[in-house]
Write an enzyme that holds these catalytic residues in place. Sequence first.
Site, PDB file in Angstrom:
ATOM      1  N   TYR A   1       0.856  -1.185   0.000  1.00 42.36           N
ATOM      2  CA  TYR A   1       0.000   0.000   0.000  1.00 42.36           C
ATOM      3  C   TYR A   1       0.888   1.229   0.000  1.00 42.36           C
ATOM      4  O   TYR A   1       1.872   1.301   0.737  1.00 42.36           O
ATOM      5  CB  TYR A   1      -0.907   0.020   1.242  1.00 42.36           C
TER       6      TYR A   1
ATOM      7  N   GLU B   1      -3.516   7.645  -3.978  1.00 36.14           N
ATOM      8  CA  GLU B   1      -3.461   6.332  -3.332  1.00 36.14           C
ATOM      9  C   GLU B   1      -3.226   5.246  -4.368  1.00 36.14           C
ATOM     10  O   GLU B   1      -3.908   5.188  -5.386  1.00 36.14           O
ATOM     11  CB  GLU B   1      -4.765   6.059  -2.582  1.00 36.14           C
TER      12      GLU B   1
END
Length: 393
Positions: free
Chosen positions: A116, A204
Site C-alpha cells: 500500500y 493512493e
Amino acid sequence: MNIHEYQAKELFDRFQVPSPSGRVASTPEEAAAAAKEFAGAKLVIKAQVHAGGRGKGHFKNGFQGGVHLIESPEQAAEFAGKMLNETLVTVQTGEAGKLVSKVMIAEAVDITHEYYLAILMDRATCRPVIVVSTEGGMSIEDVAHNTPDKIVRQFIHPLLGLQSYEVRKLTAALGLTGDIAKQFAKLLGNLYKLFISCDCAMLEINPLVTTPDGRVLALDAKFGFDDNALYRHPDIVAMRDKSEEDPREVAASEFELNYIGLDGNIACLVNGAGLAMATMDIIKHFGGDPANFLDVGGGASKEQVTAAFKIILGDPNVKGILINIFGGIMDCNVIAEGVIAAAKETGLPIPLVVRLEGNNVEMGKATLAASGLNIVSADDMADGAKKIVAAVA
C-alpha cells in the site's frame, strides 16, 4: 475533484510512474479492439467508476464483480456488454450504485507481493505525508484497525521536499532490497513530483506490486485534487466526469457554492462552514435531520442565493428549509432579496424559517416582512431550529 483509473494512468505516464498498459472503451466493440492491441498478453477488464471495492461489487443486472481476468477479445466484448450502461454496487457506493459508462482493458501481471502506498495532505501538521504498508491489496482501514503497527508514515517538509533518507526509511519499512529497492525509490520520487506538481489532495496506490520478473508497478490508483488549485490545471479539469458526481453538487459548483447532500428532510442555507456545522448540529439536537450542508460563503450575491435556494428545492426529500445567516461581510438584505426572488420563482411549496443577524439585519428583516410570503422569522439559532423541526413534524 476525482478522476478515473484510466485517467490516472495518463498522469503516471507523464511523470514516469510505471504501471501496466491500459486502454479505455465505451462499447463492447471498443473493448474487443483494445484487447487485440495487446497481442495475446494476459488481460484484465475493470469497470471505471469513482468508487473502491469494484472487484467485490455486483451489478444490478445480476453480473458479479467489476474487475475480471479475460482471455480473448471476444471475452472482453462479452464482459464489457455486461458492465457498460449498468449500475455497479460496491461497499463505497451504497445501494444506489454507480452507472458504468466506460471500462478499461489493461495488462494483467503476475504478483509477487502487494503493498500500500499513498500521499496525502495532513491537516494536523500542514504537510504532505507518505503512508506505506506491507499489507496491500486490502482495505487500509482494516489494516489500521487490526494491525496498526504495519502502517508507516513519513511527513515531508513542504519546502525541502522528499529527501533521500526519507526514501530509504520507507524502502526499509517495506522490506525492499537490491534492484527492487532502487525501482521503488525512483517510483516514489516521481510520484511525489506528480503529487506536488498537480496540486493533489490525495494519491493512493492499492496495490503497489512487485512481479516475478523483477518490476515494481502501480497496479491501481485513486486521485483527489485540491479544488482551489484547479485553475492552474485546465488539463486536469478536462478530466472531470460530472456524471460521477451528485447533480446538486455539480450545479452548486457552477455558482461557487459549497453543497453536500445528506439523508434528512430539513435543508440548511448558511454562510460559513462553521455556522453550517453548528446549524446541522442544532437541528439534530431538536429532533430533526439535516438534508444538506450548503454554505453560500461570506460574499454571496443575490444570484448565488437564488441558485442555492433552487438547488435545495430540487431535492424531493426536503420538507422544510432553515436559513441561518450571520452577516459579517455578508449583507443580510442581499440574502433576503435572493430568498424572495427564489421563493416567488418556485412558489415556495414548503415551510421556510429564516434567522438573520449582523450586517444590515434590520433592512433584511424588513424586506422579508414586506414580501407578503409565508416566511417564519426566528429570533436566534435555537428558535429557528425549533420552528423548522415543528413545521416538518
